[in-house]
Design an enzyme around this catalytic site. Structure first.
Site, PDB file in Angstrom:
ATOM      1  N   CYS A  54       0.840  -1.208   0.000  1.00 24.52           N
ATOM      2  CA  CYS A  54       0.000   0.000   0.000  1.00 24.52           C
ATOM      3  C   CYS A  54       0.871   1.252   0.000  1.00 24.52           C
ATOM      4  O   CYS A  54       1.847   1.346   0.752  1.00 24.52           O
ATOM      5  CB  CYS A  54      -0.910  -0.007   1.217  1.00 24.52           C
ATOM      6  N   CYS A  58       0.217   5.101   6.819  1.00 22.45           N
ATOM      7  CA  CYS A  58      -0.434   4.904   8.117  1.00 22.45           C
ATOM      8  C   CYS A  58       0.588   4.306   9.091  1.00 22.45           C
ATOM      9  O   CYS A  58       1.128   3.226   8.840  1.00 22.45           O
ATOM     10  CB  CYS A  58      -1.636   3.980   7.982  1.00 22.45           C
ATOM     11  N   CYS A  61       0.361   0.538  10.277  1.00 19.53           N
ATOM     12  CA  CYS A  61      -0.031  -0.533   9.356  1.00 19.53           C
ATOM     13  C   CYS A  61       1.135  -1.339   8.792  1.00 19.53           C
ATOM     14  O   CYS A  61       2.038  -0.781   8.157  1.00 19.53           O
ATOM     15  CB  CYS A  61      -0.834   0.057   8.204  1.00 19.53           C
ATOM     16  N   CYS A  98     -16.095  -9.494   5.675  1.00 16.53           N
ATOM     17  CA  CYS A  98     -15.500  -8.222   5.262  1.00 16.53           C
ATOM     18  C   CYS A  98     -14.238  -8.505   4.464  1.00 16.53           C
ATOM     19  O   CYS A  98     -13.362  -9.252   4.904  1.00 16.53           O
ATOM     20  CB  CYS A  98     -15.168  -7.371   6.483  1.00 16.53           C
ATOM     21  N   CYS A 130     -19.208  -6.988   3.379  1.00 15.31           N
ATOM     22  CA  CYS A 130     -18.596  -5.703   3.706  1.00 15.31           C
ATOM     23  C   CYS A 130     -17.271  -5.599   2.954  1.00 15.31           C
ATOM     24  O   CYS A 130     -16.611  -6.610   2.707  1.00 15.31           O
ATOM     25  CB  CYS A 130     -18.359  -5.603   5.215  1.00 15.31           C
ATOM     26  N   CYS A 190     -19.652   1.538   8.314  1.00 15.38           N
ATOM     27  CA  CYS A 190     -18.853   0.974   9.399  1.00 15.38           C
ATOM     28  C   CYS A 190     -17.637   1.875   9.566  1.00 15.38           C
ATOM     29  O   CYS A 190     -16.802   1.975   8.656  1.00 15.38           O
ATOM     30  CB  CYS A 190     -18.440  -0.451   9.052  1.00 15.38           C
ATOM     31  N   ARG A 262     -18.233  -2.686  17.843  1.00 13.56           N
ATOM     32  CA  ARG A 262     -17.446  -3.910  17.644  1.00 13.56           C
ATOM     33  C   ARG A 262     -16.170  -3.905  18.471  1.00 13.56           C
ATOM     34  O   ARG A 262     -15.360  -2.981  18.377  1.00 13.56           O
ATOM     35  CB  ARG A 262     -17.093  -4.093  16.159  1.00 13.56           C
TER      36      ARG A 262
END
Length: 338
Positions: A54, A58, A61, A98, A130, A190, A262
């Site tokens: 990616c 972040c 991550c 998801c 999702c 979400c 959640r």
């Protein structure tokens, strides 16, 4: 019944968050029990359909290309493999699948076409679908909706003031705009965040303020505890305590009384007793299965044993109704979408 508000102030939420812990949990549990299905817990399973590489930065991550975390880059997963994972999750008790892709944003290309096919295929298993794919345009959100997507995850992560310390490759407004596109397409929203990033308690409260003051509360709010990963800038962050998670869950339950809250990343570090406290405080959803994208997670068998002990029951799929998808897609069999 508790009033659903969209005008919470920072001070009001701070007063709730900082109240004595047992008082806070009691208040949240009382609100939670105004819903007759308080013992019902949604089980979701999260799989990585495209891993690593990616371009985002972040700080938490392991899938960011710029960090050396030992995560192997994998191209988009074949649809048949996704279906097998979905069936396994359903057999384990999950009602929602998801699918996550390590993208900055969705691009209108063959990979997105494959995701559309995956959404249609998983729908044929009678599971809520999702996706978390990064930023979306209005037209992309609508295309996912037309394919039968039930929910879209796009977390705020932290407060607007703290955001630039964690991510510089996109803005907080980018995040909020994607949520608007998702809502406009009538896809369930979400969106939650992560604690343990080095943020202040005021940042946590501010994030909850942003979520609770959206025109419509997210249908699902994940509360994650950072799982520090070697090679990321936040690798040395201390783990958050279970009581910090309880405070966040309870406060979220109070300010967003109808939302599914959640208990997400960080459960592997919690005992059954600690997780029970989170359920008492208002959590009514978990991720189940051995992994959350690339980080460990309790197994389905462990979770089913915990549910039996605590008297919890898995929530069935489509409790709030199915998305408005074309009649011909609803009538397709699994053999047709494979």
């Amino acid at each position: 019944m508790t009033e659903v508000r969209h005008n919470w102030t920072q001070d009001e939420i701070a007063e709730i968050y900082h109240s004595p812990l047992l008082d806070l949990v009691y208040r949240a549990a009382t609100i939670h029990r105004e819903n007759k299905d308080y013992s019902e817990v949604q089980i979701s399973s999260l799989i990585s359909i495209k891993t690593g590489g990616c371009p985002e930065d972040c700080a938490y991550c392991p899938q960011a290309a710029r960090y050396n975390t030992g995560v192997d880059v994998h191209a988009i997963m074949p649809k048949e493999q996704v279906l097998a994972a979905a069936q396994k999750a359903k057999n384990g008790g999950a009602s929602r699948l998801c699918m996550g892709a390590a993208w900055r944003e969705v691009r209108d290309n063959r990979d997105f076409d494959k995701v559309i096919e995956m959404v249609q295929a998983v729908n044929s298993l009678d599971m809520e679908v999702c996706c978390t794919l990064g930023m979306l345009t209005e037209s992309q959100a609508q295309r996912l909706a037309d394919a039968g997507l039930y929910a879209y995850n796009h977390n705020l992560d932290t407060s607007e003031d703290d955001y630039k310390r964690i991510i510089t490759t996109r803005t907080y407004d980018d995040r909020l705009q994607t949520l608007e596109h998702v809502r406009k397409a009538k896809i369930s929203v979400c969106s939650g965040g992560i604690i343990g990033l080095g943020e202040t308690e005021a940042d946590r409260i501010s994030m909850l303020k942003t979520l609770s003051n959206l025109p419509k509360h997210p249908e699902s709010v994940p509360i994650n505890a950072l799982v520090p990963v070697k090679g990321t800038p936040l690798a040395d962050q201390p783990r958050v305590s279970v009581w910090e998670m309880v405070r966040m869950i309870a406060t979220a339950r109070i300010v967003m009384p109808k939302t599914v809250v959640r208990l997400s990343a960080g459960r592997t570090e919690m005992t059954t007793l600690e997780q029970a406290f989170c359920f008492m405080a208002g959590a009514n959803s978990i991720f189940a299965g051995e992994k959350l994208l690339t980080t460990p997670n309790p197994s389905f068998d462990d979770d089913m044993a915990m549910f039996e002990l605590l008297g919890l029951t898995p929530r069935k799929a489509f409790k709030n109704g199915r998305p408005n998808i074309p009649k011909e897609l609803k009538e397709m069999s699994i053999n047709e979408v494979i």
